[in-house]
Design an enzyme around this catalytic site. Structure first.
Site, PDB file in Angstrom:
ATOM      1  N   LYS A  50       0.880  -1.342   0.104  1.00  0.00           N
ATOM      2  CA  LYS A  50       0.191   0.017  -0.152  1.00  0.00           C
ATOM      3  C   LYS A  50       0.895   1.346   0.096  1.00  0.00           C
ATOM      4  O   LYS A  50       1.867   1.131   0.568  1.00  0.00           O
ATOM      5  CB  LYS A  50      -0.819   0.011   1.352  1.00  0.00           C
ATOM      6  CG  LYS A  50      -1.823   1.208   1.597  1.00  0.00           C
ATOM      7  CD  LYS A  50      -1.317   1.723   3.137  1.00  0.00           C
ATOM      8  CE  LYS A  50      -0.074   2.038   3.374  1.00  0.00           C
ATOM      9  NZ  LYS A  50       0.197   2.376   4.914  1.00  0.00           N
ATOM     10  N   ASP A  74      -4.560   0.008   9.033  1.00  0.00           N
ATOM     11  CA  ASP A  74      -4.368  -0.196   7.673  1.00  0.00           C
ATOM     12  C   ASP A  74      -5.058  -1.242   6.946  1.00  0.00           C
ATOM     13  O   ASP A  74      -5.069  -1.781   5.637  1.00  0.00           O
ATOM     14  CB  ASP A  74      -2.771  -0.095   7.234  1.00  0.00           C
ATOM     15  CG  ASP A  74      -2.382   1.288   6.963  1.00  0.00           C
ATOM     16  OD1 ASP A  74      -2.944   1.939   6.658  1.00  0.00           O
ATOM     17  OD2 ASP A  74      -1.021   1.017   6.918  1.00  0.00           O
TER      18      ASP A  74
HETATM   19  O1  C5P Z   1      -3.444   0.201  13.843  1.00  0.00           O
HETATM   20  P1  C5P Z   1      -1.820  -0.173  13.837  1.00  0.00           P
HETATM   21  O2  C5P Z   1      -1.682  -1.420  14.604  1.00  0.00           O
HETATM   22  O3  C5P Z   1      -1.308  -0.251  12.408  1.00  0.00           O
HETATM   23  O4  C5P Z   1      -1.226   1.052  14.640  1.00  0.00           O
HETATM   24  C1  C5P Z   1       0.098   1.141  15.118  1.00  0.00           C
HETATM   25  C2  C5P Z   1       0.302   2.154  15.983  1.00  0.00           C
HETATM   26  O5  C5P Z   1       0.407   3.435  15.304  1.00  0.00           O
HETATM   27  C3  C5P Z   1      -1.028   2.510  17.027  1.00  0.00           C
HETATM   28  O6  C5P Z   1      -0.730   1.874  18.267  1.00  0.00           O
HETATM   29  C4  C5P Z   1      -0.924   3.994  16.930  1.00  0.00           C
HETATM   30  O7  C5P Z   1       0.042   4.254  18.126  1.00  0.00           O
HETATM   31  C5  C5P Z   1      -0.422   4.640  15.871  1.00  0.00           C
HETATM   32  N1  C5P Z   1      -1.502   4.979  14.749  1.00  0.00           N
HETATM   33  C6  C5P Z   1      -2.018   6.154  15.201  1.00  0.00           C
HETATM   34  N2  C5P Z   1      -3.020   6.587  14.370  1.00  0.00           N
HETATM   35  C7  C5P Z   1      -3.434   5.794  13.414  1.00  0.00           C
HETATM   36  C8  C5P Z   1      -2.687   4.603  12.914  1.00  0.00           C
HETATM   37  C9  C5P Z   1      -1.697   4.125  13.838  1.00  0.00           C
HETATM   38  O8  C5P Z   1      -1.997   6.786  16.340  1.00  0.00           O
HETATM   39  N3  C5P Z   1      -4.560   6.357  12.448  1.00  0.00           N
END
Ligand code: C5P
Length: 296
Positions: free
Chosen positions: A9, A136
């Site tokens: 992506k 994502d």
């Molecule tokens: O959702 P994912 O596990 O990919 O996100 C990893 C980390 O990235 C989250 O715990 C958060 O700290 C940060 N994040 C965020 N806002 C988002 C996506 C991710 O703060 N929209």
């Protein structure tokens, strides 16, 4: 046996528009895909198992730390199915690199197991399942170029973007997404969605250069200066029209006018930086057009 592509992506732009009380950030991003992909294969088996192969296979666990395994286990949970599956992941995309590789693997696992286990998706909350695995995963499950809002769960298709030849480069350093969000100090900025779908790469570049950045670039660069070297190497590789970091980094991408020039640039970058990952590929708007590469 069912094999599915799990494409990279790319965040063509990414604005951070706010922050939720739980610490997640609100985004406005245009996400598209690249033809280069991991491949997830699922086949009948009594137990649930995962084998990681391919160039980056040894960097991943095959237990519940792996998003593929988490996706399979949660899909069993929400559907009440107890079937097994032998899952094989050909890992070609660098891990923790801003191109949603793990998210794409999880989304491909959901799609593959829905078919293998004959699940009727309409009866289950697959979008909720996707979001519970990571911000994502919804866009990867959707599989078409789209504006992302919320923390990643609001998806508005943008239509077909030009099939631009691209070069993707990663300097071989993991960047942890939470650290990048934590290192941000800038004010929140407004959403900047396009009102029309660009038909040419030139139009797309014009729109991306018009106050649309990847706002995670500055904090990512402060943590990992190699990202600056990657942007410089791409920009100096010949014919690069536009270079930018994807997601929270460290992978960057460049737009090229044709595939031959993109391939020459990828080769040049690889030669000067043997430890980096560099590949020529193309921008993809609809991942349903991709056929899974099953070569290791
Ligand atoms: O959702 P994912 O596990 O990919 O996100 C990893 C980390 O990235 C989250 O715990 C958060 O700290 C940060 N994040 C965020 N806002 C988002 C996506 C991710 O703060 N929209």
């Amino acid at each position: 046996m069912i094999s599915l592509p799990a494409p990279a992506k790319l965040n063509l732009y990414l604005h951070v528009t706010g922050k939720r009380d739980d610490g997640y950030h609100l985004l406005d991003s245009l996400a598209a895909f690249a033809a280069v992909h991991d491949t997830v294969t699922v086949e009948d088996a009594n137990d649930l198992s995962l084998t990681n192969i391919g160039p980056f296979g040894d960097q991943l666990s095959n237990d519940q730390d792996n998003l593929v395994m988490q996706a399979a286990l949660r899909l069993r949970e929400i559907t009440g199915i107890s079937a097994g599956a032998k899952i094989t992941l050909i890992k070609r995309l660098p891990v923790a690199s801003g191109i949603g590789g793990g998210s794409a693997d999880a989304a491909a696992t959901i799609k593959g197991l829905v078919r293998l286990w004959d699940i009727h998706p309409g009866q289950h909350d697959l979008s909720g399942l996707a979001l519970s695995l990571g911000a994502d995963v919804p866009i990867c499950l959707f599989g078409q170029a789209a504006f992302m809002g919320g923390i990643g769960e609001e998806i508005d298709p943008v239509g077909d973007l030009p099939e631009t030849p691209i070069v993707m480069v990663n300097p071989g350093v993991d960047v942890a997404t939470p650290s990048v969000f934590k290192a941000r100090t800038a004010a929140f900025s407004p959403a900047r969605r396009f009102s029309e779908t660009p038909e040419t790469t030139k139009q797309l570049i014009h729109l991306l250069n018009d106050n649309r950045d990847n706002e995670l670039m500055i904090p990512a660069l402060s943590l990992e200066p190699a990202i600056g070297e990657v942007i410089s190497a791409l920009s100096a590789s010949g014919d690069c029209r536009f270079a930018r970091m994807s997601g929270s980094g460290a992978t960057c991408f460049g737009f090229f006018s044709d595939m031959e020039k993109a391939e020459a640039a990828a080769e040049k970058v690889s030669k000067s930086n043997p430890d980096w990952w560099a590949t020529a590929t193309r921008l993809v708007s609809d991942t349903r057009s991709l056929v899974a590469d099953t070569t290791i």
